[in-house]
Write an enzyme that holds these catalytic residues in place. Structure first.
Site, PDB file in Angstrom:
ATOM      1  N   LYS A  71      29.042  40.776  38.374  1.00  0.00           N
ATOM      2  CA  LYS A  71      30.121  40.030  39.029  1.00  0.00           C
ATOM      3  C   LYS A  71      30.073  40.204  40.544  1.00  0.00           C
ATOM      4  O   LYS A  71      30.096  39.222  41.292  1.00  0.00           O
ATOM      5  CB  LYS A  71      31.489  40.467  38.511  1.00  0.00           C
ATOM      6  CG  LYS A  71      32.635  39.701  39.176  1.00  0.00           C
ATOM      7  CD  LYS A  71      33.987  40.268  38.835  1.00  0.00           C
ATOM      8  CE  LYS A  71      34.274  41.426  39.749  1.00  0.00           C
ATOM      9  NZ  LYS A  71      35.621  41.945  39.677  1.00  0.00           N
ATOM     10  N   ASP A  89      35.581  37.279  36.522  1.00  0.00           N
ATOM     11  CA  ASP A  89      36.568  38.336  36.696  1.00  0.00           C
ATOM     12  C   ASP A  89      37.631  38.165  35.618  1.00  0.00           C
ATOM     13  O   ASP A  89      37.480  37.360  34.700  1.00  0.00           O
ATOM     14  CB  ASP A  89      37.167  38.295  38.106  1.00  0.00           C
ATOM     15  CG  ASP A  89      38.083  37.103  38.331  1.00  0.00           C
ATOM     16  OD1 ASP A  89      38.132  36.183  37.491  1.00  0.00           O
ATOM     17  OD2 ASP A  89      38.777  37.097  39.360  1.00  0.00           O
TER      18      ASP A  89
END
Length: 161
Positions: A71, A89
């Site tokens: 991420k 997320d």
């Protein structure tokens, strides 16, 4: 956190030399600040030792840095290069599940792969849109379902406002 952090540590060299206790105090309002402080120092040290103090713009080199996963690497590449990546997320994961976009994903990395395969292009824009949508409309607690333009597709309508 970031304005004060960047003022105190404007570059990798100063962050690499940071006092761990002082850094923890500076970032203690974020979750997991103990681990993050340690990883920030290790990451900055690696930047100085392996990358002349510069952030690499390669996914694998980024992921080799302390505290950087898929991420974070994708967010860096999206922001720095406008790269065609999804960065999953909590907001993106929640919305994807509510809209039934995921088939097998149980963790963000799997969701990243599924969403990337499903949408293929403009992933960076989709990532940003889903984050904003998740922060202000499709919130984890008390989502604004009434009037939501995607409510007909949502499998977890709560109709709370």
């Amino acid at each position: 956190i970031t304005p004060a952090l960047f003022e105190r540590y404007p570059d990798a060299k100063s962050l690499a030399a940071a006092n761990l206790s002082s850094l923890k105090l500076l970032i203690n309002s974020c979750s997991f600040f103990n681990n993050k402080a340690q990883n920030l120092i290790k990451m900055a040290q690696a930047l100085c030792q392996k990358h002349a103090g510069e952030v690499p713009l390669d996914e694998n080199e980024l992921k080799a840095l302390a505290g950087v996963g898929v991420k974070t690497a994708h967010v860096v590449l999206i922001e720095a290069l406008g790269a065609n990546f999804m960065a999953v997320d909590t907001h993106v994961f929640r919305i994807s599940k509510r809209l039934d976009l995921l088939t097998k994903a149980k963790v963000p990395e799997q969701a990243d792969a599924e969403l990337s395969e499903l949408f293929k292009t403009d992933l960076n824009r989709l990532h940003q849109a889903m984050i904003i949508f998740g922060r202000y409309t499709c919130k984890a607690i008390k989502p604004h379902c009434e009037g939501c333009f995607l409510s007909e597709f949502c499998k977890e309508k709560t109709n709370k406002i």
